[in-house]
Write a protein that holds these residues in place. Structure first.
Motif, PDB file in Angstrom:
ATOM      1  N   TRP A  56      36.029  -8.960  46.162  1.00 18.71           N
ATOM      2  CA  TRP A  56      35.576  -8.419  47.314  1.00 18.71           C
ATOM      3  C   TRP A  56      35.453  -9.359  48.124  1.00 18.71           C
ATOM      4  O   TRP A  56      34.946 -10.488  47.949  1.00 18.71           O
ATOM      5  CB  TRP A  56      34.373  -7.665  47.252  1.00 18.71           C
ATOM      6  CG  TRP A  56      33.728  -6.928  48.491  1.00 18.71           C
ATOM      7  CD1 TRP A  56      34.163  -5.865  48.798  1.00 18.71           C
ATOM      8  CD2 TRP A  56      32.776  -7.602  49.307  1.00 18.71           C
ATOM      9  NE1 TRP A  56      33.660  -5.535  50.193  1.00 18.71           N
ATOM     10  CE2 TRP A  56      32.927  -6.749  50.489  1.00 18.71           C
ATOM     11  CE3 TRP A  56      32.285  -9.009  49.389  1.00 18.71           C
ATOM     12  CZ2 TRP A  56      32.076  -6.833  51.517  1.00 18.71           C
ATOM     13  CZ3 TRP A  56      31.481  -9.190  50.661  1.00 18.71           C
ATOM     14  CH2 TRP A  56      31.323  -8.323  51.558  1.00 18.71           C
ATOM     15  N   LYS A  57      35.862  -9.040  49.599  1.00 20.02           N
ATOM     16  CA  LYS A  57      35.863 -10.068  50.793  1.00 20.02           C
ATOM     17  C   LYS A  57      35.304  -9.239  52.130  1.00 20.02           C
ATOM     18  O   LYS A  57      35.805  -8.157  52.081  1.00 20.02           O
ATOM     19  CB  LYS A  57      36.857 -10.738  50.972  1.00 20.02           C
ATOM     20  CG  LYS A  57      37.569 -11.749  49.934  1.00 20.02           C
ATOM     21  CD  LYS A  57      38.915 -12.553  50.302  1.00 20.02           C
ATOM     22  CE  LYS A  57      39.228 -13.466  49.404  1.00 20.02           C
ATOM     23  NZ  LYS A  57      39.369 -13.052  48.068  1.00 20.02           N
ATOM     24  N   PRO A  58      34.216  -9.947  52.554  1.00 27.25           N
ATOM     25  CA  PRO A  58      33.880  -9.174  54.076  1.00 27.25           C
ATOM     26  C   PRO A  58      35.096  -8.754  54.838  1.00 27.25           C
ATOM     27  O   PRO A  58      35.814  -9.641  54.936  1.00 27.25           O
ATOM     28  CB  PRO A  58      32.834  -9.963  54.593  1.00 27.25           C
ATOM     29  CG  PRO A  58      32.799 -11.312  53.870  1.00 27.25           C
ATOM     30  CD  PRO A  58      33.778 -11.159  52.515  1.00 27.25           C
ATOM     31  N   HIS A  59      34.794  -7.959  55.711  1.00 33.89           N
ATOM     32  CA  HIS A  59      35.968  -7.496  56.696  1.00 33.89           C
ATOM     33  C   HIS A  59      35.229  -7.134  57.972  1.00 33.89           C
ATOM     34  O   HIS A  59      33.826  -6.609  58.053  1.00 33.89           O
ATOM     35  CB  HIS A  59      36.520  -6.162  56.235  1.00 33.89           C
ATOM     36  CG  HIS A  59      37.668  -5.933  56.945  1.00 33.89           C
ATOM     37  ND1 HIS A  59      39.058  -6.832  56.871  1.00 33.89           N
ATOM     38  CD2 HIS A  59      38.080  -4.761  57.767  1.00 33.89           C
ATOM     39  CE1 HIS A  59      39.932  -6.039  57.858  1.00 33.89           C
ATOM     40  NE2 HIS A  59      39.465  -4.808  57.997  1.00 33.89           N
ATOM     41  N   GLU A  60      35.729  -7.358  59.167  1.00 31.86           N
ATOM     42  CA  GLU A  60      35.165  -7.274  60.523  1.00 31.86           C
ATOM     43  C   GLU A  60      34.749  -5.897  60.734  1.00 31.86           C
ATOM     44  O   GLU A  60      34.064  -5.563  61.694  1.00 31.86           O
ATOM     45  CB  GLU A  60      35.921  -8.190  61.443  1.00 31.86           C
ATOM     46  CG  GLU A  60      37.254  -7.449  61.927  1.00 31.86           C
ATOM     47  CD  GLU A  60      38.456  -7.876  60.845  1.00 31.86           C
ATOM     48  OE1 GLU A  60      39.660  -7.355  61.119  1.00 31.86           O
ATOM     49  OE2 GLU A  60      38.381  -8.642  60.059  1.00 31.86           O
ATOM     50  N   LYS A  61      35.802  -4.786  60.327  1.00 28.33           N
ATOM     51  CA  LYS A  61      35.403  -3.424  60.541  1.00 28.33           C
ATOM     52  C   LYS A  61      34.598  -2.908  59.819  1.00 28.33           C
ATOM     53  O   LYS A  61      34.135  -3.062  58.587  1.00 28.33           O
ATOM     54  CB  LYS A  61      36.799  -2.571  60.132  1.00 28.33           C
ATOM     55  CG  LYS A  61      36.641  -1.050  60.425  1.00 28.33           C
ATOM     56  CD  LYS A  61      36.905  -0.635  61.819  1.00 28.33           C
ATOM     57  CE  LYS A  61      36.853   0.582  62.062  1.00 28.33           C
ATOM     58  NZ  LYS A  61      36.526   1.055  63.480  1.00 28.33           N
ATOM     59  N   HIS A  62      33.309  -2.357  60.773  1.00 26.81           N
ATOM     60  CA  HIS A  62      32.164  -1.763  60.104  1.00 26.81           C
ATOM     61  C   HIS A  62      31.873  -0.386  60.586  1.00 26.81           C
ATOM     62  O   HIS A  62      32.562  -0.108  61.552  1.00 26.81           O
ATOM     63  CB  HIS A  62      31.205  -2.886  60.538  1.00 26.81           C
ATOM     64  CG  HIS A  62      31.046  -4.194  60.206  1.00 26.81           C
ATOM     65  ND1 HIS A  62      30.965  -4.342  58.857  1.00 26.81           N
ATOM     66  CD2 HIS A  62      31.415  -5.209  60.697  1.00 26.81           C
ATOM     67  CE1 HIS A  62      31.167  -5.973  58.825  1.00 26.81           C
ATOM     68  NE2 HIS A  62      31.502  -6.278  60.014  1.00 26.81           N
ATOM     69  N   GLY A  63      31.024   0.256  59.798  1.00 28.69           N
ATOM     70  CA  GLY A  63      30.270   1.740  60.485  1.00 28.69           C
ATOM     71  C   GLY A  63      31.236   2.403  59.728  1.00 28.69           C
ATOM     72  O   GLY A  63      32.244   2.637  58.573  1.00 28.69           O
ATOM     73  N   GLY A  64      31.202   3.696  60.537  1.00 35.37           N
ATOM     74  CA  GLY A  64      32.043   4.960  60.142  1.00 35.37           C
ATOM     75  C   GLY A  64      33.553   4.655  59.882  1.00 35.37           C
ATOM     76  O   GLY A  64      34.155   3.892  60.877  1.00 35.37           O
ATOM     77  N   LEU A  65      34.294   5.333  58.881  1.00 37.80           N
ATOM     78  CA  LEU A  65      35.687   4.880  58.815  1.00 37.80           C
ATOM     79  C   LEU A  65      36.430   6.153  58.613  1.00 37.80           C
ATOM     80  O   LEU A  65      36.249   7.153  58.010  1.00 37.80           O
ATOM     81  CB  LEU A  65      35.968   4.070  57.429  1.00 37.80           C
ATOM     82  CG  LEU A  65      35.256   2.822  57.375  1.00 37.80           C
ATOM     83  CD1 LEU A  65      35.538   2.225  55.966  1.00 37.80           C
ATOM     84  CD2 LEU A  65      35.913   1.896  58.298  1.00 37.80           C
TER      85      LEU A  65
END
Length: 98
Positions: free
Chosen positions: A5-14
């Motif tokens: 797992w790596k963090p990603h800049e897209k957050h919130g509702g998908l």
């Protein structure tokens, strides 16, 4: 087993389109692209639904649990379980109806 797992800049509702565009590294189950974890809410959701994921092997569950632990640490989500086999056995909320 180590986390992928790596963090990603897209957050919130998908949206479905958003999910299709995410890299495999943000999913609890990367090969199956199941349970995206782009924020604390998604991590809690992956924990709550872990035992509902179908079509995966125990090895994939081992990997997914490591990914959940990594995402939980990143987003400051507390995980009481120490093994994926503990998930789903007890309610994850203090709801007396369970």
């Amino acid at each position: 087993m180590t986390s992928t797992w790596k963090p990603h800049e897209k957050h919130g509702g998908l949206t479905d389109k958003d999910k299709r565009e995410l890299p495999e590294s943000v999913f609890a189950f990367p090969g199956k692209r199941k349970e995206p974890m782009t924020d604390a809410g998604h991590v809690r959701n992956a924990i709550a639904r872990f035992d509902q994921v179908q079509g995966v092997t125990d090895k994939e569950r081992d990997q997914a649990f490591q990914n959940i632990l990594a995402a939980a640490a990143h987003y400051d989500v507390e995980v009481a379980e120490t093994n994926w086999r503990q998930l789903g056995k007890l309610p994850h909320t203090p709801n007396p109806a369970h």
